[in-house]
Motif scaffolding. Structure first.
Motif, mmCIF file in Angstrom:
data_model
loop_
_atom_site.group_PDB
_atom_site.id
_atom_site.type_symbol
_atom_site.label_atom_id
_atom_site.label_comp_id
_atom_site.label_asym_id
_atom_site.label_seq_id
_atom_site.Cartn_x
_atom_site.Cartn_y
_atom_site.Cartn_z
ATOM 1 N N TRP A 137 36.214 15.084 -21.566
ATOM 2 C CA TRP A 137 35.082 15.327 -20.666
ATOM 3 C C TRP A 137 35.362 14.758 -19.282
ATOM 4 C CZ3 TRP A 137 29.379 13.583 -22.067
ATOM 5 C CH2 TRP A 137 28.508 14.049 -21.075
ATOM 6 N N ARG B 239 19.194 23.219 -16.275
ATOM 7 C CA ARG B 239 18.935 22.370 -17.432
ATOM 8 C C ARG B 239 19.315 23.068 -18.733
ATOM 9 N NH1 ARG B 239 12.942 20.203 -15.530
ATOM 10 N NH2 ARG B 239 13.691 18.623 -14.031
ATOM 11 N N TYR C 67 22.801 22.366 -19.618
ATOM 12 C CA TYR C 67 23.007 21.039 -20.207
ATOM 13 C C TYR C 67 22.554 21.006 -21.669
ATOM 14 C CZ TYR C 67 24.250 19.039 -15.696
ATOM 15 O OH TYR C 67 24.890 18.747 -14.521
ATOM 16 N N VAL C 68 21.527 21.775 -21.989
ATOM 17 C CA VAL C 68 21.124 21.898 -23.391
ATOM 18 C C VAL C 68 22.265 22.511 -24.200
ATOM 19 C CG1 VAL C 68 19.554 23.067 -24.983
ATOM 20 C CG2 VAL C 68 18.661 22.038 -22.889
ATOM 21 N N VAL D 233 25.476 22.355 -23.520
ATOM 22 C CA VAL D 233 26.525 21.343 -23.663
ATOM 23 C C VAL D 233 26.161 20.339 -24.757
ATOM 24 C CG1 VAL D 233 27.639 19.387 -22.508
ATOM 25 C CG2 VAL D 233 27.379 21.553 -21.299
ATOM 26 N N THR D 234 24.901 19.934 -24.809
ATOM 27 C CA THR D 234 24.464 18.983 -25.827
ATOM 28 C C THR D 234 24.628 19.548 -27.223
ATOM 29 O OG1 THR D 234 22.843 18.032 -24.283
ATOM 30 C CG2 THR D 234 22.517 17.595 -26.630
ATOM 31 N N VAL D 235 24.255 20.806 -27.410
ATOM 32 C CA VAL D 235 24.371 21.443 -28.729
ATOM 33 C C VAL D 235 25.838 21.547 -29.137
ATOM 34 C CG1 VAL D 235 24.010 23.593 -29.992
ATOM 35 C CG2 VAL D 235 22.192 22.672 -28.561
ATOM 36 N N GLY E 144 28.226 19.595 -28.150
ATOM 37 C CA GLY E 144 28.656 18.240 -28.468
ATOM 38 C C GLY E 144 28.234 17.825 -29.867
ATOM 39 N N LEU E 145 27.009 18.171 -30.259
ATOM 40 C CA LEU E 145 26.537 17.872 -31.613
ATOM 41 C C LEU E 145 27.315 18.674 -32.657
ATOM 42 C CD1 LEU E 145 22.688 17.733 -30.967
ATOM 43 C CD2 LEU E 145 24.224 15.806 -31.411
ATOM 44 N N SER F 117 24.657 27.378 -32.109
ATOM 45 C CA SER F 117 25.470 27.364 -30.889
ATOM 46 C C SER F 117 25.778 28.776 -30.408
ATOM 47 C CB SER F 117 26.775 26.591 -31.138
ATOM 48 O OG SER F 117 26.517 25.263 -31.538
ATOM 49 N N TRP G 155 34.688 22.683 -26.448
ATOM 50 C CA TRP G 155 34.060 21.601 -25.689
ATOM 51 C C TRP G 155 34.325 21.768 -24.191
ATOM 52 C CZ3 TRP G 155 30.353 18.523 -25.252
ATOM 53 C CH2 TRP G 155 30.408 17.247 -24.701
ATOM 54 N N LEU H 275 31.588 22.539 -21.139
ATOM 55 C CA LEU H 275 31.457 21.609 -20.016
ATOM 56 C C LEU H 275 31.653 22.289 -18.669
ATOM 57 C CD1 LEU H 275 33.442 18.574 -21.476
ATOM 58 C CD2 LEU H 275 30.971 18.665 -21.055
#
Length: 306
Positions: free
Chosen positions: A130, A156, A159-160, A162-164, A166-167, A212, A274, A278
């Protein structure tokens, strides 16, 4: 030069993820029985340790190559004229991530490949990817304030996404911790595993993959509707393509009892997934060259009155 150095650091951060996976998939996780030495008496593997010792020690040596690439990035950023403090800080952030992950790798060996430390080791490597990617992307921008090129809710949403993703990657580390490749030969029963049913974890990981993919498709439609910048739309499509390829590979991997080569390719594609995620928020902003502070006009010196 900064851009080339930052890209070299990014490539090496991906390589270290893949080679770390190769250590586990070749059952070489305890090829070196201790850390930071390979054995209590030797810094390097001995002949008795054979193939597994060579694989583990080689991965450790690649950390120095990675450190050299990060060092080059730091020096390139520091020597650049004009000096860009933000790039230098990102370079040093990579350095400390490399050092902390090396220590975490040592703890992983000393704890006998505890699956939770193995998972943290992978997540820390993804954090390095990252920061390395961020430095590479920032090297192509100015240092001015970030200006969103779309409405804030759209930004935003990226970014949601990216968070998903990442999870999703984190869920994959749990599957690894309960899966078929503990990092040692199969007859070694000492290595602990995550005490959760492997099939349930695999299903949980697959469910996250479906979420995803659905979110990636939604993002593509939203970007098209709001006429987001072309690079952002292209990167969203790239992410969807990698996710679909990764999904197909994951299903084949599950029903073929997770062959080593396929798992290694799955890890490589996870890193690319990933990175693809990003890169999307970065494409939704612009950064100009930071303006220099205004200088007061030079005053004409007064002449002494006679």
């Amino acid at each position: 030069m900064v851009r080339r150095a930052a890209f070299a650091a990014l490539v090496m951060s991906v390589v270290i993820v893949v080679t770390g996976g190769a250590v586990r998939l070749t059952a070489s996780g305890l090829g070196c029985t201790t850390w930071p030495r390979c054995t209590d008496e030797s810094l390097t593997p001995t002949a008795e340790m054979g193939f597994h010792g060579i694989v583990e020690f080689t991965n450790r040596m690649l950390t120095y190559v990675l450190s050299a690439a990060v060092g080059w990035a730091i020096l390139a950023a520091r020597c650049h004229r004009p000096w860009r403090r933000s790039l230098t800080r990102l370079g040093w952030a990579q350095f400390w991530l490399v050092m902390s992950n090396a220590v975490l790798g040592g703890i992983t060996v000393l704890t006998g490949l505890n699956p939770y430390t193995v998972a943290l080791h992978m997540i820390a490597a993804m954090a390095l990817v990252w920061v390395a990617l961020l430095m590479w992307e920032r090297s192509k921008e100015g240092d001015g304030p970030a200006e969103p090129s779309v409405a804030r809710p759209i930004h935003r949403l990226s970014y949601v996404l990216v968070t998903v993703i990442g999870l999703l990657v984190a869920a994959g580390t749990l599957v690894t911790g309960a899966g078929h490749h503990p990092g040692t030969p199969q007859d070694n029963k000492i290595v602990p595993r995550i005490p959760i049913d492997y099939d349930r974890l695999a299903q949980f990981h697959a469910d996250f993959a479906f979420v995803s993919v659905g979110l990636a498709i939604a993002v593509i439609f939203v970007f098209t509707a709001v006429k987001a910048p072309q690079p952002a739309r292209a990167r969203a499509k790239e992410l969807l393509a990698v996710l679909l390829l990764q999904g197909v590979l994951g299903f084949v991997q599950y029903f073929t009892d997770a062959p080593e080569l396929m798992v290694g390719l799955h890890m490589f594609l996870a890193t690319l997934t990933w990175i693809a995620a990003l890169r999307i928020p970065v494409a939704l902003r612009t950064r100009g060259v930071e303006e220099a502070p205004e200088q007061l006009p030079a005053q004409t010196p007064r002449t002494a009155s006679v």
